[in-house]
Design an enzyme around this catalytic site. Structure first.
Site, PDB file in Angstrom:
ATOM      1  N   ARG A  75      95.141  12.613  42.122  1.00  0.00           N
ATOM      2  CA  ARG A  75      93.907  12.285  41.848  1.00  0.00           C
ATOM      3  C   ARG A  75      93.680  12.845  40.279  1.00  0.00           C
ATOM      4  O   ARG A  75      95.327  14.316  40.387  1.00  0.00           O
ATOM      5  CB  ARG A  75      93.316  13.007  43.155  1.00  0.00           C
ATOM      6  CG  ARG A  75      93.001  12.267  43.592  1.00  0.00           C
ATOM      7  CD  ARG A  75      91.859  10.668  42.918  1.00  0.00           C
ATOM      8  NE  ARG A  75      91.210  10.568  44.301  1.00  0.00           N
ATOM      9  CZ  ARG A  75      91.758   9.381  44.957  1.00  0.00           C
ATOM     10  NH1 ARG A  75      93.259   8.346  44.977  1.00  0.00           N
ATOM     11  NH2 ARG A  75      92.132   8.366  45.968  1.00  0.00           N
ATOM     12  N   GLU A  84      86.834   9.624  35.657  1.00  0.00           N
ATOM     13  CA  GLU A  84      86.838   7.988  35.351  1.00  0.00           C
ATOM     14  C   GLU A  84      85.859   7.662  35.694  1.00  0.00           C
ATOM     15  O   GLU A  84      85.362   7.333  35.858  1.00  0.00           O
ATOM     16  CB  GLU A  84      88.472   7.798  36.251  1.00  0.00           C
ATOM     17  CG  GLU A  84      89.416   8.365  36.500  1.00  0.00           C
ATOM     18  CD  GLU A  84      90.371   7.990  37.322  1.00  0.00           C
ATOM     19  OE1 GLU A  84      90.007   7.153  38.302  1.00  0.00           O
ATOM     20  OE2 GLU A  84      91.687   8.525  37.603  1.00  0.00           O
ATOM     21  N   HIS A 140      95.070   3.558  37.460  1.00  0.00           N
ATOM     22  CA  HIS A 140      94.315   4.256  38.456  1.00  0.00           C
ATOM     23  C   HIS A 140      95.004   2.262  38.891  1.00  0.00           C
ATOM     24  O   HIS A 140      93.910   2.545  39.808  1.00  0.00           O
ATOM     25  CB  HIS A 140      93.067   4.948  38.893  1.00  0.00           C
ATOM     26  CG  HIS A 140      92.446   5.240  40.335  1.00  0.00           C
ATOM     27  ND1 HIS A 140      91.848   6.578  40.543  1.00  0.00           N
ATOM     28  CD2 HIS A 140      93.551   5.023  41.260  1.00  0.00           C
ATOM     29  CE1 HIS A 140      92.624   6.969  41.538  1.00  0.00           C
ATOM     30  NE2 HIS A 140      93.216   6.204  41.836  1.00  0.00           N
TER      31      HIS A 140
END
Length: 332
Positions: free
Chosen positions: A246, A275, A299
């Site tokens: 993360r 994000e 991601h």
């Protein structure tokens, strides 16, 4: 036969298409499903007002939208992801809202992405690709030295690597298996600040002795900025850092400074503090990477055909087991 009707609202189906719920459960349950490919935070209250089952992935579900005034019928949240940091679990607990996640569904994809990121960084593939595409090869005569690390040596091969793995869940175990098959020595890190237990190596030792570090652990208050300037300073200058966990667990500004100062050989990250990320929000994406060995992906480590299949099966199981009163993958 009396039937119980359920209103399911899915807020982010661009991550993963929903299974057909009516075909999965007994006739005593019927489902009305509303799917939204994407949802803005401002749109959450209106969209979940009538829902009793909410399906989401990363959009923040905070206390304000979990109030009875906003979501009076909400009884369950199905998280199509391993992490539940986007959901206010304390607010759910107070209201008795059941929360279930879908762990291990993406373990193979994330492990493979981590290994791919390691090779890309260790072999300077993104850097040399960019230089070749920009015409630097004929200008410089050779790009061979571009692959050298700050120690002045060419890249290591797998048999010389020591991989430190931070996070030893399903992803960490798969990465360990692949790394050992490639001939690497593997160290499994203990938690930062905790004593090294059986099969674990002290965190600071992992930092000092690993030539490649892979992060694959959940984001918690304890893991925020887990790697920052002191850790980057302590890493060998031939080391590579890979983050598939993360954003926020690696201090982005500190990593930029370390790459610029050639304190480490390279880095790869699939995740960012904010994000979706861009040059305006992340110093890693604002970098001029003309001579920096940095690999960035948006991601997507989890993305794979079997991940989608696994998510669907796990979500169906979570809803079904909750309806039957024997919930699986329960978080709250």
């Amino acid at each position: 036969m009396a039937r119980t009707h359920h209103r399911i609202v899915a807020l982010e189906t661009f991550f993963c298409p929903l299974p057909k719920f009516d075909a999965c459960f007994p006739a005593s349950h019927t489902f009305e499903v509303k799917e939204y490919a994407r949802t803005k935070v401002s749109e959450i209250p209106e969209r979940i007002r009538d829902a009793d089952i909410l399906v989401m992935t990363v959009i923040p579900i905070r206390a304000d939208v979990l109030s009875e005034a906003v979501s009076p019928n909400l009884k369950m949240i199905g998280v199509v992801a391993s992490g539940t940091d986007s959901v206010d679990l304390e607010a759910c607990k107070k209201r008795g809202i059941h929360v279930a996640n879908t762990p291990h569904c993406n373990a193979t994809a994330v492990a493979e992405h981590a290994i791919a990121s390691y090779f890309t960084a260790r072999r300077s593939i993104t850097l040399t690709h960019s230089l070749a595409r920009s015409g630097e090869w004929p200008k410089r005569g050779t790009l061979l030295k571009t692959m050298d690390g700050p120690n002045g040596k060419p890249p290591m091969t797998c048999g010389s690597e020591t991989m430190g793995i931070m996070g030893y869940g399903a992803v960490g175990k798969k990465i360990e298996s692949v790394a050992k098959a490639l001939g690497m020595k593997v160290l499994i890190s203990a938690r930062k600040g905790a004593p090294a237990g059986k099969g674990r190596t002290d965190f600071n030792t992992v930092i000092r002795e690993s030539s490649v570090i892979v992060m694959c652990l959940p984001r918690t208050p304890e893991t925020l900025n887990m790697i920052s300037e002191p850790e980057l300073d302590a890493m060998p200058n031939y080391s590579v850092l890979v983050n598939v966990s993360r954003g926020g667990m690696v201090d982005e500004k500190a990593l930029v400074a370390a790459l610029r100062a050639k304190k480490i050989a390279g880095a790869a990250t699939d995740v960012f503090l904010q994000e979706p990320a861009g040059p305006e929000t992340s110093p890693l994406l604002a970098l001029d990477t003309a001579d920096l060995n940095l690999v960035t992906t948006p991601h997507v480590a989890w993305c794979a055909e079997d991940t989608t299949d696994n998510y669907n099966e796990s979500l169906k199981k979570n809803v079904s087991s909750w309806l039957e009163g024997a919930p699986t993958n329960k978080v709250v």
